[in-house]
Motif scaffolding. Structure first.
Motif, PDB file in Angstrom:
ATOM      1  N   GLN A  13      -2.322  -9.965   9.232  1.00  0.00           N
ATOM      2  CA  GLN A  13      -2.269  -8.521   8.989  1.00  0.00           C
ATOM      3  C   GLN A  13      -1.343  -8.189   7.812  1.00  0.00           C
ATOM      4  O   GLN A  13      -1.688  -7.405   6.931  1.00  0.00           O
ATOM      5  CB  GLN A  13      -1.791  -7.822  10.278  1.00  0.00           C
ATOM      6  CG  GLN A  13      -1.676  -6.316  10.178  1.00  0.00           C
ATOM      7  CD  GLN A  13      -3.014  -5.650   9.947  1.00  0.00           C
ATOM      8  OE1 GLN A  13      -3.984  -5.978  10.612  1.00  0.00           O
ATOM      9  NE2 GLN A  13      -3.079  -4.746   8.980  1.00  0.00           N
ATOM     10  N   ASP A  17      -2.360  -6.528   4.292  1.00  0.00           N
ATOM     11  CA  ASP A  17      -1.680  -5.325   3.791  1.00  0.00           C
ATOM     12  C   ASP A  17      -1.140  -5.560   2.387  1.00  0.00           C
ATOM     13  O   ASP A  17      -1.269  -4.711   1.507  1.00  0.00           O
ATOM     14  CB  ASP A  17      -0.512  -4.926   4.715  1.00  0.00           C
ATOM     15  CG  ASP A  17      -1.015  -4.301   6.005  1.00  0.00           C
ATOM     16  OD1 ASP A  17      -2.220  -3.978   6.068  1.00  0.00           O
ATOM     17  OD2 ASP A  17      -0.220  -4.146   6.951  1.00  0.00           O
ATOM     18  N   TYR A  21      -1.944  -3.529  -0.934  1.00  0.00           N
ATOM     19  CA  TYR A  21      -0.904  -2.864  -1.723  1.00  0.00           C
ATOM     20  C   TYR A  21      -0.943  -3.354  -3.165  1.00  0.00           C
ATOM     21  O   TYR A  21      -0.707  -2.601  -4.094  1.00  0.00           O
ATOM     22  CB  TYR A  21       0.486  -3.112  -1.113  1.00  0.00           C
ATOM     23  CG  TYR A  21       0.680  -2.475   0.239  1.00  0.00           C
ATOM     24  CD1 TYR A  21      -0.005  -1.314   0.589  1.00  0.00           C
ATOM     25  CD2 TYR A  21       1.540  -3.028   1.183  1.00  0.00           C
ATOM     26  CE1 TYR A  21       0.166  -0.736   1.826  1.00  0.00           C
ATOM     27  CE2 TYR A  21       1.710  -2.448   2.433  1.00  0.00           C
ATOM     28  CZ  TYR A  21       1.017  -1.303   2.751  1.00  0.00           C
ATOM     29  OH  TYR A  21       1.187  -0.737   3.979  1.00  0.00           O
ATOM     30  N   LYS A 110      -0.947   5.272   2.024  1.00  0.00           N
ATOM     31  CA  LYS A 110      -1.036   3.883   1.603  1.00  0.00           C
ATOM     32  C   LYS A 110      -0.478   3.733   0.180  1.00  0.00           C
ATOM     33  O   LYS A 110       0.133   2.733  -0.147  1.00  0.00           O
ATOM     34  CB  LYS A 110      -2.523   3.529   1.594  1.00  0.00           C
ATOM     35  CG  LYS A 110      -2.865   2.237   2.256  1.00  0.00           C
ATOM     36  CD  LYS A 110      -4.340   2.035   2.188  1.00  0.00           C
ATOM     37  CE  LYS A 110      -4.999   2.259   3.529  1.00  0.00           C
ATOM     38  NZ  LYS A 110      -6.443   2.012   3.477  1.00  0.00           N
TER      39      LYS A 110
END
Lengths: 205, 95
Positions: A13, A17, A21, A110
């Motif tokens: 995870q 992420d 990013y 985000k």
């Protein structure tokens, strides 16, 4: 009872992420540049420290280690601090511009998170690359009692520094997609130039 | 309350995350059968998107949350369809 999160899933995870990013904030190129630049700085600074100690007739490994570590810490903090301030100012400005254009607060989205992660990643790379590369060069001095002669530590450290420079050059070569050995040799020459200038400087008291 | 079946929204969003990612995330939401995003205006940093979502039980709050989480701002809701049958816009003589 709530099930504990699987550590493997957690790592997957986090990696997902980070990839997301990086797509949003695009920090890998800056981090790569920082790694090469600051790693190069770290090794060359340590060549300076080694040559200074050697030519200043320092023959106590404890003193070389003390000076070397102090220098490493300083260049590490310099990289970390400088990059954090510069990157957070730059990213903050970009986010503010995007918020102005989209008329929304992006801090908790985000995009805001990607911006903060970019600052942290670039700062860490900027700080850790000179710190680790310079400590690596210093490593042989920890084994001086085993090696028996501090002059051997100086020689091995300088060889480690030149090999490190060659490795950084190869890394740059692989980034540019050009000759690995060609780039490696160019960075090694910088180290040799630093050594030769130090030897030739008429500073003996 | 009747099931939400279709939502058409006008959204202003940053160029990143891209509409590819946004469409995938939206289509993964529960109750969503499919999502379509088309860009009708593009700027240096932001773009205007028409987002169409169809499903059997759309959750409006969740959809807006995902759009906002990806940096988008819903400017208007241009079409909504709800109920057991999906009814298209009817053309009348006045149109």
């Amino acid at each position: 009872m709530e099930e504990a999160p699987n550590p493997v899933n957690l790592v997957v995870q986090v990696l997902d992420d980070m990839r997301e990013y990086e797509r949003i904030a695009g920090f890998s190129q800056i981090a790569r540049r920082a790694l090469a630049n600051n790693g190069f700085d770290g090794v060359l600074t340590m060549i300076g420290v080694l040559m200074g100690n050697y030519l200043g007739n320092v023959r106590d490994p404890g003193i070389v280690i003390r000076i070397g570590i102090a220098t490493s810490i300083s260049i590490g903090i310099s990289g970390l601090w400088g990059a954090y301030l510069a990157e957070s100012a730059e990213r903050g400005r970009e986010l503010a511009e995007l918020e102005r254009l989209s008329l929304t607060d992006l801090g908790k989205t985000k995009i805001g998170r990607a911006s903060r992660v970019a600052v942290i990643v670039v700062s860490l790379v900027d700080g850790l690359s000179p710190l680790l590369s310079s400590v690596l060069v210093l490593f042989p001095f920890f084994f001086t009692p085993l090696l028996g002669d501090i002059l051997l530590s100086y020689v091995i450290s300088l060889v480690v520094a030149l090999v490190g420079l060659f490795g950084l050059g190869m890394f740059l070569g692989s980034v540019s997609g050009r000759s690995l050995v060609g780039y490696g040799l160019r960075t090694v020459v910088a180290g040799i130039v630093a050594i030769v200038i130090n030897v030739l400087l008429p500073l003996d008291s | 309350m009747g099931n939400l079946r279709r939502l058409v929204m006008d959204v202003l969003k940053p160029l990143e995350p891209s509409i590819v990612e946004l469409a995938q995330v939206l289509s993964d939401l529960e109750g969503v059968d499919g999502a379509n995003i088309s860009i009708y205006e593009i700027d240096r940093r932001v773009e205007n998107a028409k987002i169409t979502i169809e499903g059997h039980h759309l959750n409006y709050q969740n959809i807006v949350r995902v759009i906002e989480e990806n940096g988008g701002a819903v400017h208007s809701i241009d079409e909504v369809a709800a109920g057991n049958v999906l009814i298209e816009d009817v053309i009348t003589p006045q149109d």
